[in-house]
Write an enzyme that holds these catalytic residues in place. Structure first.
Site, mmCIF file in Angstrom:
data_model
loop_
_atom_site.group_PDB
_atom_site.id
_atom_site.type_symbol
_atom_site.label_atom_id
_atom_site.label_comp_id
_atom_site.label_asym_id
_atom_site.label_seq_id
_atom_site.Cartn_x
_atom_site.Cartn_y
_atom_site.Cartn_z
ATOM 1 N N ASP A 1 15.164 3.413 3.467
ATOM 2 C CA ASP A 1 14.313 2.602 2.578
ATOM 3 C C ASP A 1 15.125 1.984 1.443
ATOM 4 O O ASP A 1 15.080 0.775 1.209
ATOM 5 C CB ASP A 1 13.190 3.456 1.966
ATOM 6 C CG ASP A 1 12.083 3.743 2.952
ATOM 7 O OD1 ASP A 1 12.360 3.711 4.161
ATOM 8 O OD2 ASP A 1 10.949 3.999 2.515
ATOM 9 N N LEU B 1 5.848 1.165 4.472
ATOM 10 C CA LEU B 1 6.508 -0.078 4.055
ATOM 11 C C LEU B 1 7.432 0.129 2.856
ATOM 12 O O LEU B 1 7.892 -0.838 2.255
ATOM 13 C CB LEU B 1 5.447 -1.150 3.745
ATOM 14 C CG LEU B 1 4.586 -1.600 4.936
ATOM 15 C CD1 LEU B 1 3.544 -2.621 4.496
ATOM 16 C CD2 LEU B 1 5.439 -2.186 6.056
ATOM 17 N N GLY C 1 2.197 4.966 0.892
ATOM 18 C CA GLY C 1 2.200 5.865 2.047
ATOM 19 C C GLY C 1 1.849 5.189 3.347
ATOM 20 O O GLY C 1 1.145 5.751 4.181
ATOM 21 N N PRO D 1 0.831 -1.199 0.000
ATOM 22 C CA PRO D 1 0.000 0.000 0.000
ATOM 23 C C PRO D 1 0.876 1.264 0.000
ATOM 24 O O PRO D 1 1.949 1.277 0.607
ATOM 25 C CB PRO D 1 -0.786 -0.098 1.312
ATOM 26 C CG PRO D 1 -0.642 -1.495 1.782
ATOM 27 C CD PRO D 1 0.609 -2.052 1.183
ATOM 28 N N ALA E 1 10.294 3.124 -2.834
ATOM 29 C CA ALA E 1 11.647 2.585 -3.021
ATOM 30 C C ALA E 1 11.590 1.178 -3.603
ATOM 31 O O ALA E 1 12.422 0.798 -4.445
ATOM 32 C CB ALA E 1 12.398 2.581 -1.686
ATOM 33 N N ALA E 2 10.577 0.396 -3.189
ATOM 34 C CA ALA E 2 10.469 -0.979 -3.687
ATOM 35 C C ALA E 2 10.142 -0.980 -5.182
ATOM 36 O O ALA E 2 10.711 -1.766 -5.952
ATOM 37 C CB ALA E 2 9.399 -1.741 -2.903
HETATM 38 O O1 PMV Z 1 8.201 6.856 4.650
HETATM 39 P P1 PMV Z 1 8.084 6.012 5.870
HETATM 40 O O2 PMV Z 1 6.729 6.042 6.471
HETATM 41 O O3 PMV Z 1 8.592 4.628 5.664
HETATM 42 O O4 PMV Z 1 9.004 6.680 7.020
HETATM 43 C C1 PMV Z 1 10.389 6.716 6.925
HETATM 44 C C2 PMV Z 1 11.019 6.862 8.258
HETATM 45 C C3 PMV Z 1 11.359 8.286 8.714
HETATM 46 O O5 PMV Z 1 12.366 8.101 9.694
HETATM 47 C C4 PMV Z 1 10.144 8.929 9.367
HETATM 48 C C5 PMV Z 1 11.867 9.191 7.595
HETATM 49 C C6 PMV Z 1 13.220 8.809 7.014
HETATM 50 O O6 PMV Z 1 13.594 9.397 5.974
HETATM 51 O O7 PMV Z 1 13.941 7.987 7.591
#
Ligand code: PMV
Length: 321
Positions: free
Chosen positions: A153, A107, A104, A102, A111-112
């Site tokens: 990510d 997860l 936003g 999903p 990037a995936a």
């Molecule tokens: O985009 P998300 O929901 O996977 O959040 C990433 C994690 C944060 O630490 C909030 C932002 C980051 O760039 O590391």
């Protein structure tokens, strides 16, 4: 017709989100499911490259018109692949992308998708690419949407291994414990915008640096202790650290009633630990459990407590990545 497909895992932050933006460590893992898929297939030799986004029933022709908000990432992926690797031609192929992750929800869907797309392109055109180069390229695409992402990510997803990640430092890959464990993910159904939440936290930190620095420092310590507990298979200990991390995320103001309901439901159903994962305010939470039976109980508790989607999953570990 020749074609080549690739997939990329989702990522889950077990400990350390937000603090990681300020240079503290975070513990993250790649998940076997959900995942993103991409396929490159042959098209007419002179045809402009076409990108098919199956989840949006959308086709974007790289030769025609400016990219939209949705297709911008793919324009960048095509441009970067062609610029960096001469073997990737400007015409004559199609890139199809789809994802079970999903959007936003914490997860790492963006990037995936980028990672799967690059892998399919490099695989199809026989371009050798190390996980580190792949990770750097995915990071470039991430910057389009997140401004200055911490890099967690792209790293976890491209490497496909659990890591203790600290911005600007060499990656610390973690060994995977032998004892079995499962992760149960609950999705609130509310997508979040990471860059907005990160910006709000930055604003709050600027107004009260001492409070926020202390919270980030403690979160960083939880991540370091969590990495040791993870490697030793001390899941009860890891679960406690997750629960403390959730309290600190609530203090940061990035939790929500929906997330807290799901966290409570998971704990009451017997999870070792549970917390929101990712930027917060919506998105996903994750619970750590020791057995398939316990995972089923936690999953059913999440479903009866309003989770829009839930999944029992395991971590991915590419030994040679
Ligand atoms: O985009 P998300 O929901 O996977 O959040 C990433 C994690 C944060 O630490 C909030 C932002 C980051 O760039 O590391």
């Amino acid at each position: 017709m020749r074609s080549l497909s690739a997939s990329a895992p989702s990522k889950l932050i077990l400990l350390g989100e937000h603090a990681v933006v300020y240079g503290h460590p975070a513990l993250a893992v790649a998940l076997r499911h959900p995942q993103a898929q991409a396929t490159v297939s042959e098209a007419g030799r002179d045809a402009a490259v076409c990108v098919e986004l199956k989840d949006f029933s959308l086709r974007w022709n790289s030769g025609h018109g400016a990219p939209t908000a949705v297709t911008r990432s793919f324009a960048r992926i095509l441009e970067m692949s062609g610029r960096r690797f001469k073997a990737v031609p400007e015409r004559g192929w199609t890139l199809s992308v789809s994802s079970d992750i999903p959007l936003g929800c914490g997860l790492g869907s963006g990037a995936a998708v980028s990672c799967a797309a690059f892998q399919a392109i490099f695989g199809y055109f026989n371009v050798p690419c190390t996980p580190q180069v792949l990770s750097d390229m995915v990071y470039e695409v991430e910057k389009l949407h997140h401004g200055t992402p911490s890099g967690i990510d792209n790293t976890v997803i491209s490497m496909g291994r659990p890591v203790l990640f600290r911005k600007g430092e060499a990656m610390r890959f973690l060994s995977v414990p032998k004892a079995p464990f499962f992760l149960v993910i609950g999705y609130t159904g509310k997508a979040h915008k990471t860059s907005e939440i990160v910006a709000e936290v930055a604003k709050a930190k600027a107004a009260d640096p001492a409070k926020y620095d202390a919270i980030f420092k403690e979160i960083g310590e939880l991540s370091s202790r969590g990495a040791e507990a993870f490697q030793k298979g001390l899941f009860r200990e890891l679960g406690k650290l997750m629960c403390r991390n959730q309290e600190l995320l609530e203090e940061l103001g990035v939790s929500s009633l929906e997330l807290e309901n799901l966290v409570r439901a998971a704990m009451e159903a017997g999870a070792f630990g549970a917390k929101l994962s990712g930027a917060g305010r919506g998105g996903c939470m994750a619970a750590l459990v020791e057995s398939a039976d316990s995972a089923a109980r936690v999953r059913s508790a999440l479903e009866s407590s309003g989770a829009a989607m839930s999944i029992v999953t395991e971590i991915l570990h590419h030994e040679n990545a």
